[in-house]
Design a protein around this motif. Structure first.
Motif, PDB file in Angstrom:
ATOM      1  N   GLU A 245      -2.407   7.896  -1.445  1.00  0.00           N
ATOM      2  CA  GLU A 245      -2.483   8.041   0.001  1.00  0.00           C
ATOM      3  C   GLU A 245      -2.664   9.510   0.334  1.00  0.00           C
ATOM      4  O   GLU A 245      -2.117  10.372  -0.355  1.00  0.00           O
ATOM      5  CB  GLU A 245      -1.147   7.560   0.599  1.00  0.00           C
TER       6      GLU A 245
ATOM      7  N   HIS B  46       0.857  -1.187   0.000  1.00  0.00           N
ATOM      8  CA  HIS B  46       0.000   0.000   0.000  1.00  0.00           C
ATOM      9  C   HIS B  46       0.897   1.243   0.000  1.00  0.00           C
ATOM     10  O   HIS B  46       2.118   1.132   0.142  1.00  0.00           O
ATOM     11  CB  HIS B  46      -0.964   0.004   1.192  1.00  0.00           C
TER      12      HIS B  46
ATOM     13  N   ARG C  49       0.258  -6.797  -4.670  1.00  0.00           N
ATOM     14  CA  ARG C  49      -0.275  -7.836  -3.775  1.00  0.00           C
ATOM     15  C   ARG C  49      -0.361  -9.150  -4.511  1.00  0.00           C
ATOM     16  O   ARG C  49      -0.597  -9.176  -5.722  1.00  0.00           O
ATOM     17  CB  ARG C  49      -1.658  -7.456  -3.268  1.00  0.00           C
TER      18      ARG C  49
HETATM   19  N1  DAH Z   1      -3.468   1.192   3.252  1.00  0.00           N
HETATM   20  C1  DAH Z   1      -4.815   0.700   3.220  1.00  0.00           C
HETATM   21  C2  DAH Z   1      -4.932  -0.401   2.202  1.00  0.00           C
HETATM   22  O1  DAH Z   1      -4.137  -0.537   1.372  1.00  0.00           O
HETATM   23  C3  DAH Z   1      -5.765   1.790   2.855  1.00  0.00           C
HETATM   24  C4  DAH Z   1      -5.851   2.832   3.940  1.00  0.00           C
HETATM   25  C5  DAH Z   1      -6.757   2.678   4.937  1.00  0.00           C
HETATM   26  C6  DAH Z   1      -5.017   3.908   3.909  1.00  0.00           C
HETATM   27  C7  DAH Z   1      -6.856   3.637   5.935  1.00  0.00           C
HETATM   28  C8  DAH Z   1      -5.115   4.872   4.907  1.00  0.00           C
HETATM   29  C9  DAH Z   1      -6.035   4.708   5.917  1.00  0.00           C
HETATM   30  O2  DAH Z   1      -4.331   5.934   4.938  1.00  0.00           O
HETATM   31  O3  DAH Z   1      -6.142   5.661   6.878  1.00  0.00           O
HETATM   32  O4  DAH Z   1      -5.857  -1.149   2.233  1.00  0.00           O
END
Ligand code: DAH
Length: 337
Positions: free
Chosen positions: A221, A179, A205
């Motif tokens: 992000e 992520h 992934r």
């Molecule tokens: N990183 C998470 C994912 O890949 C997505 C995510 C969720 C990013 C919540 C965030 C957050 O910044 O606050 O599924």
């Protein structure tokens, strides 16, 4: 007699000169030089001349006249031949510098378009664009995001590990980032708050491709760190952003969820035209442990974060039925957007 020969010769030469096609020169050949031609006719009359000298002179004159007509015909044939060739070359000429239609211009791929549009919208809201590496350490990808070793949430991330377990610190310590969230930590460690950044990029992934998943995809992000930031700021920002991105306000909802790096956590969904909901983004208030990993005091600073799937945003915006269509690179599909 000699005068008759000259007259016949001149008349023949004039006819050859006047011929305006290769066919007419060919026709003149038998007409003028054949047995029934004017010069041949005169030749038959040589026997009627009185003296041997006269016969000789007249015979020579006829032969010379025939040679002159024959030579003139050759000249005329080659003149007309090159003119015909030139005309043909002109008519069949291919001008390779000319385009019948103007060259077509390509355009950015669907995902690139979405990526750039997302950046534009956030820059318009006052955010800066940050970046991080695609190959990350375990610490940035998990540990610093409040997912210590053995944390069950790690299992959700279908991680691709880099390296050989038997070497050095072993596999499992370096990963293809699952992520864009590690960029949160990198940014906090690099710059002082207030922080208002978005970090678009490629993530990986171990997923089997299907209509909504690809093993390589894109996220953007978002991270805001400032004083007295609340969930209301988060909700307002996401809504302002999706409205700008889609060009209209779509039905949306914030649904309670869980992420180790946010508390509370939520999921932001958008309603498709057919009434079904599509998960667009995870979000929440940055967890105190994450602020600490980023070198910040949770008593002083608070913030929210979110992570959107760029590919999903593109699919949603253009009503693409299957996310895989965006990556098979069929030009008939690509050209439509
Ligand atoms: N990183 C998470 C994912 O890949 C997505 C995510 C969720 C990013 C919540 C965030 C957050 O910044 O606050 O599924």
């Amino acid at each position: 007699m000699i005068d008759d020969i000259r007259a016949a010769r001149d008349a023949a030469l004039a006819q050859v000169d006047a011929a305006d096609s290769l066919e007419s020169v060919t026709a003149l050949d038998s007409q003028l030089l054949g047995k029934k031609g004017p010069l041949a006719q005169l030749k038959t009359k040589l026997g009627g001349l009185a003296t041997v000298d006269e016969k000789k002179a007249a015979g020579q004159a006829v032969n010379e006249a025939m040679q002159a007509v024959s030579a003139a015909m050759q000249v005329r044939t080659s003149e007309l031949g090159s003119a015909a060739l030139a005309a043909r070359v002109q008519s069949e000429r291919l001008d390779l510098t000319e385009h019948l239609t103007p060259p077509t211009r390509g355009h950015a791929h669907l995902v690139t378009q979405a990526w750039e549009r997302l950046e534009d919208v956030f820059v318009g809201l006052g955010f800066q664009v940050a970046e991080g590496p695609e190959v990350e350490t375990d610490w940035y990808n998990f540990e610093a995001l409040n997912m210590g070793e053995g944390h069950p949430a790690r299992g959700e991330f279908d991680t691709l590990f880099v390296g050989d377990p038997s070497e050095g610190d072993g596999a499992g310590h370096t990963v293809l980032r699952t992520h864009t969230s590690p960029v949160q930590i990198r940014t906090m460690l690099e710059q002082e708050p207030p922080i208002y950044i978005v970090a678009p990029g490629r993530v990986f992934r171990r997923d089997t491709p299907d209509a909504t998943h690809m093993p390589v995809f894109h996220q953007i992000e978002g991270l805001v760190i400032d004083r007295n930031i609340t969930m209301a700021h988060l909700a307002g920002t996401i809504e302002a952003f999706t409205t700008a991105f889609f060009g209209q306000k779509l039905p949306s909802r914030l649904r309670p969820s869980y992420f180790p790096f946010t508390e509370p956590s939520a999921e932001f969904d958008i309603q498709r035209p057919d009434g079904s909901w599509m998960e667009m983004c995870g979000c929440g208030m940055v967890h105190p442990n994450v602020l600490r990993a980023g070198g910040l005091d949770p008593e002083e600073w608070s913030g929210f974060a979110f992570g959107f799937g760029i590919d999903r945003m593109a699919v949603m915006r253009h009503q693409v039925g299957d996310i895989r269509d965006m990556y098979t690179n069929d030009i008939r599909f690509i050209e439509q957007f």
